[in-house]
Design an enzyme around this catalytic site. Structure first.
Site, mmCIF file in Angstrom:
data_model
loop_
_atom_site.group_PDB
_atom_site.id
_atom_site.type_symbol
_atom_site.label_atom_id
_atom_site.label_comp_id
_atom_site.label_asym_id
_atom_site.label_seq_id
_atom_site.Cartn_x
_atom_site.Cartn_y
_atom_site.Cartn_z
ATOM 1 C CG HIS A 45 -0.163 0.175 2.520
ATOM 2 N ND1 HIS A 45 0.225 -0.983 3.197
ATOM 3 C CD2 HIS A 45 0.157 1.186 3.254
ATOM 4 C CE1 HIS A 45 1.095 -0.685 4.344
ATOM 5 N NE2 HIS A 45 1.043 0.676 4.351
ATOM 6 C CG HIS A 127 7.363 5.233 0.927
ATOM 7 N ND1 HIS A 127 7.153 6.202 1.755
ATOM 8 C CD2 HIS A 127 7.616 3.848 1.731
ATOM 9 C CE1 HIS A 127 6.946 5.858 2.827
ATOM 10 N NE2 HIS A 127 7.145 4.608 2.866
#
Length: 177
Positions: A45, A127
């Site tokens: 995620h 990220h």
């Protein structure tokens, strides 16, 4: 006795085919070079807001905020590896700032601020964590991967070994069944 606090965060969650492409391409290549512990495809995620330990009474307003949040469709191009040295984490992310993603991040934190959450001092660095406990910097990245998104989720991180996450609300839908 009060119920325990829950560790919560807001995130973009990839479609299964994107998570699989991340796992078999990006994570596999980084793991072959860096070692470490691979994140499972179902846990990949992009965190928009980490809240940490949240008292149970504050969860319902966060779920309501999530359900009311409008997330315009967008896309992220994952095109570089990075490494957080202190945490020994290898990640995949965009190599350039994305206005739409930054706008979503800022809009979410503005809404969280209205609920009393302090905006973090550190800048947003989008990220996806791929590996933990790595030994070396990652190699050159594979072919860029495009991740299209149109929703954000509120997630509870379950205690115990390994990452175990439970989506408790998603944008535009309130609390799922």
């Amino acid at each position: 006795m009060n119920p325990p606090a829950a560790r919560l965060f807001f995130a973009l969650w990839p479609a299964p085919e994107v998570a699989q492409a991340l796992d078999t391409g990006w994570t596999a290549a980084a793991h072959a070079h860096c070692g470490g512990r691979r994140m499972r495809p179902d846990t990949l995620h992009l965190t928009l807001a980490f809240l940490g330990a949240v008292e149970p009474a504050r969860i319902a307003p966060l779920a309501a905020l999530t359900g009311a949040l409008h997330v315009p469709p967008g896309e992220i191009q994952l095109s570089q590896y990075g490494r957080f040295e202190r945490a020994s984490v290898v990640w995949a992310g965009p190599d350039a700032a994305d206005g739409a993603l930054n706008s979503l991040h800022d809009k979410l934190w503005q809404a969280l601020g209205d609920l009393g959450w302090p905006v973090p001092a550190q800048p947003f660095r989008p990220h996806v964590t791929l590996l933990r406990d790595t030994r070396v910097a990652p190699p050159s990245p594979p072919t860029p991967l495009v991740w299209r998104y149109d929703r954000c989720v509120l997630v509870r991180s379950e205690p115990g070994g390994g990452a175990r996450y439970h989506v408790i609300a998603q944008s535009g839908s309130g609390i799922p069944d």
